[in-house]
Design an enzyme around this catalytic site. Structure first.
Site, PDB file in Angstrom:
ATOM      1  N   GLY A   1      16.609  -2.595  -1.933  1.00  0.00           N
ATOM      2  CA  GLY A   1      15.714  -3.103  -0.792  1.00  0.00           C
ATOM      3  C   GLY A   1      15.744  -4.369  -0.451  1.00  0.00           C
ATOM      4  O   GLY A   1      14.978  -5.266  -0.100  1.00  0.00           O
TER       5      GLY A   1
ATOM      6  N   GLY B   1      14.413  -6.017   2.684  1.00  0.00           N
ATOM      7  CA  GLY B   1      12.985  -5.995   2.891  1.00  0.00           C
ATOM      8  C   GLY B   1      12.214  -7.175   2.721  1.00  0.00           C
ATOM      9  O   GLY B   1      13.189  -8.299   2.813  1.00  0.00           O
TER      10      GLY B   1
ATOM     11  N   ILE C   1      19.069   0.608   1.983  1.00  0.00           N
ATOM     12  CA  ILE C   1      19.429   1.675   2.789  1.00  0.00           C
ATOM     13  C   ILE C   1      19.947   1.582   4.019  1.00  0.00           C
ATOM     14  O   ILE C   1      20.643   2.279   4.699  1.00  0.00           O
ATOM     15  CB  ILE C   1      18.269   2.834   2.830  1.00  0.00           C
ATOM     16  CG1 ILE C   1      18.689   4.232   3.304  1.00  0.00           C
ATOM     17  CG2 ILE C   1      16.997   2.313   3.679  1.00  0.00           C
ATOM     18  CD1 ILE C   1      17.708   5.319   3.006  1.00  0.00           C
ATOM     19  N   ARG C   2      19.467   0.152   4.551  1.00  0.00           N
ATOM     20  CA  ARG C   2      20.083  -0.095   5.871  1.00  0.00           C
ATOM     21  C   ARG C   2      21.353  -0.963   5.776  1.00  0.00           C
ATOM     22  O   ARG C   2      21.752  -1.565   4.620  1.00  0.00           O
ATOM     23  CB  ARG C   2      18.821  -0.762   6.751  1.00  0.00           C
ATOM     24  CG  ARG C   2      17.590  -0.006   6.875  1.00  0.00           C
ATOM     25  CD  ARG C   2      16.549  -1.094   7.603  1.00  0.00           C
ATOM     26  NE  ARG C   2      15.806  -1.559   6.062  1.00  0.00           N
ATOM     27  CZ  ARG C   2      14.994  -2.440   6.238  1.00  0.00           C
ATOM     28  NH1 ARG C   2      14.566  -2.826   7.334  1.00  0.00           N
ATOM     29  NH2 ARG C   2      14.627  -3.308   5.297  1.00  0.00           N
TER      30      ARG C   2
ATOM     31  N   TYR D   1      -0.083   4.922  -1.771  1.00  0.00           N
ATOM     32  CA  TYR D   1       0.609   3.868  -2.282  1.00  0.00           C
ATOM     33  C   TYR D   1       0.288   3.604  -3.774  1.00  0.00           C
ATOM     34  O   TYR D   1       1.034   3.012  -4.383  1.00  0.00           O
ATOM     35  CB  TYR D   1       0.405   2.695  -1.334  1.00  0.00           C
ATOM     36  CG  TYR D   1       1.365   1.423  -1.710  1.00  0.00           C
ATOM     37  CD1 TYR D   1       2.609   1.361  -1.470  1.00  0.00           C
ATOM     38  CD2 TYR D   1       0.320   0.257  -1.984  1.00  0.00           C
ATOM     39  CE1 TYR D   1       3.076  -0.077  -1.843  1.00  0.00           C
ATOM     40  CE2 TYR D   1       0.694  -0.925  -2.297  1.00  0.00           C
ATOM     41  CZ  TYR D   1       2.415  -1.058  -2.149  1.00  0.00           C
ATOM     42  OH  TYR D   1       2.826  -2.483  -2.432  1.00  0.00           O
TER      43      TYR D   1
ATOM     44  N   LYS E   1       2.178   3.481  -7.287  1.00  0.00           N
ATOM     45  CA  LYS E   1       2.237   2.134  -8.062  1.00  0.00           C
ATOM     46  C   LYS E   1       1.612   2.430  -9.596  1.00  0.00           C
ATOM     47  O   LYS E   1       2.143   1.936 -10.468  1.00  0.00           O
ATOM     48  CB  LYS E   1       1.278   1.126  -7.380  1.00  0.00           C
ATOM     49  CG  LYS E   1       2.196   0.509  -6.192  1.00  0.00           C
ATOM     50  CD  LYS E   1       3.483  -0.010  -6.480  1.00  0.00           C
ATOM     51  CE  LYS E   1       4.113  -0.550  -5.264  1.00  0.00           C
ATOM     52  NZ  LYS E   1       5.706  -0.974  -5.423  1.00  0.00           N
TER      53      LYS E   1
HETATM   54  N1  SER Z   1       1.191  -5.890   0.765  1.00  0.00           N
HETATM   55  C1  SER Z   1       1.012  -4.710   0.240  1.00  0.00           C
HETATM   56  C2  SER Z   1       0.726  -3.672   1.319  1.00  0.00           C
HETATM   57  O1  SER Z   1      -0.461  -4.255   1.902  1.00  0.00           O
HETATM   58  C3  SER Z   1       0.111  -4.612  -1.036  1.00  0.00           C
HETATM   59  O2  SER Z   1       0.888  -4.509  -2.000  1.00  0.00           O
HETATM   60  O3  SER Z   1       0.885  -2.621   1.316  1.00  0.00           O
END
Ligand code: SER
Length: 325
Positions: A13, A16, A40-41, A145, A149
């Site tokens: 990444g 990113g 990946i880019r 998400y 995590k």
């Molecule tokens: N900055 C992140 C989000 O907003 C939080 O880990 O997804």
């Protein structure tokens, strides 16, 4: 130690929000010849002093190939989807965020490499105490998400316990930076607001005025990641998923701070119910005393110094005709 002498470092990444600043920081510390950036880019030509490899983390053989060819001893695994985009594409988020980490851990196990894996304030949920959120507490997130995590934290713990793999990580708050845009997070407003303040003295915020969240300026996040990977292992009681924060504020408070430099700055609100619900399921202020005690975590930037630096750096960056993001 998390970063082995003589072996190379792989960053996934790398293009990113975090990777864009982590790669140069690792190159400055360990030498460009020891850092392999991957994403990946494909980056623009000449973007890296060191090696670049195109890697899709959902493909274990691609990771294995790069780790073997470059003699990698540590993997900083930053490839992931952020919270809002993960809510739009939960199946892809599961595959990238958790499947990708599983592949990285397996390759690391087979090659005796250490791993850094970022967790997030998103690993908490509505039943978590929202103020002074403890290091060890209830984690029942309601977003994909957050699910990935929490599972990532547990998977890293499992590999550390079962295979003695040196897996370390931080629960990062919203990150504020001027180098690369975050893309698809709930805390992105705290980055967008600066671009709009510098360009138009006006920002329409997608979170409500009084939504309080933990935040951190990117230089502190980068220092924290590198510092944790260098920390003396015998001092680490937790090793993985450390709460870390530098400040917490609401959109209204951030706007007030910006107004000290951009006197005519105006903020208004058009609340996005999806991101507002995500923000309201997260802590307002986490307790990072374990990180301070176990590896001397100490952020440098607070709301005032971060705001002043962001406005100065973005002012410079947005003057340049070739850079628009
Ligand atoms: N900055 C992140 C989000 O907003 C939080 O880990 O997804």
């Amino acid at each position: 130690m998390g970063t082995k002498k003589d072996k190379k470092i792989l960053v996934t990444g790398a293009l990113g929000q975090i990777g864009s600043e982590l790669v140069p920081a690792l190159e400055a510390r360990y030498g460009a010849e020891r850092v392999v950036a991957s994403d990946i880019r494909i980056p623009p030509a000449g973007a890296y002093q060191g090696a670049f490899e195109q890697v899709d983390c959902t493909q274990p053989l691609a990771i294995q190939d790069v780790v073997r060819r470059h003699d990698i001893g540590a993997i900083y695994h930053m490839a992931a989807l952020l919270s809002a985009v993960a809510e739009e594409r939960p199946q892809i988020a599961w595959s990238v965020n958790l499947g990708g980490l599983y592949n990285v851990l397996e390759v690391a196990r087979q090659n005796s490499a250490s791993v850094f894996c970022p967790s997030s304030i998103g690993a908490f949920g509505p039943s978590t105490p929202r103020d002074r959120t403890p290091q060890t507490t209830i984690q029942r997130p309601t977003t994909m998400y957050g699910v990935t995590k929490v599972a990532s934290e547990l998977l890293c713990d499992y590999y550390a316990e079962r295979f003695e793999l040196d897996a370390r990580g931080l629960r990062l708050p919203g990150l504020i930076s001027y180098a690369a845009p975050p893309g698809g997070g709930t805390t992105d407003y705290a980055v967008e607001i600066f671009y709009q303040a510098v360009r138009y003295s006006h920002y329409t915020c997608f979170l409500a005025a009084d939504t309080r969240l933990d935040m951190m300026y990117m230089p502190d996040a980068i220092d924290g990641i590198i510092q944790l990977m260098q920390a003396e292992p015998t001092r680490l009681k937790h090793r993985n998923a450390f709460n870390v924060t530098a400040m917490n504020f609401t959109p209204d408070e951030l706007a007030g701070e910006i107004r000290k430099s951009v006197a005519d700055f105006v903020i208004d609100y058009d609340v996005d119910p999806v991101r507002q619900a995500i923000a309201e399921s997260w802590p307002r202020a986490i307790d990072d005393s374990a990180a301070r005690a176990e590896w001397d975590w100490q952020p440098r930037y607070d709301l005032a110094t971060m705001t002043a630096d962001m406005l100065a750096k973005l002012g410079e960056k947005l003057k340049s005709p070739t850079r628009t993001t």
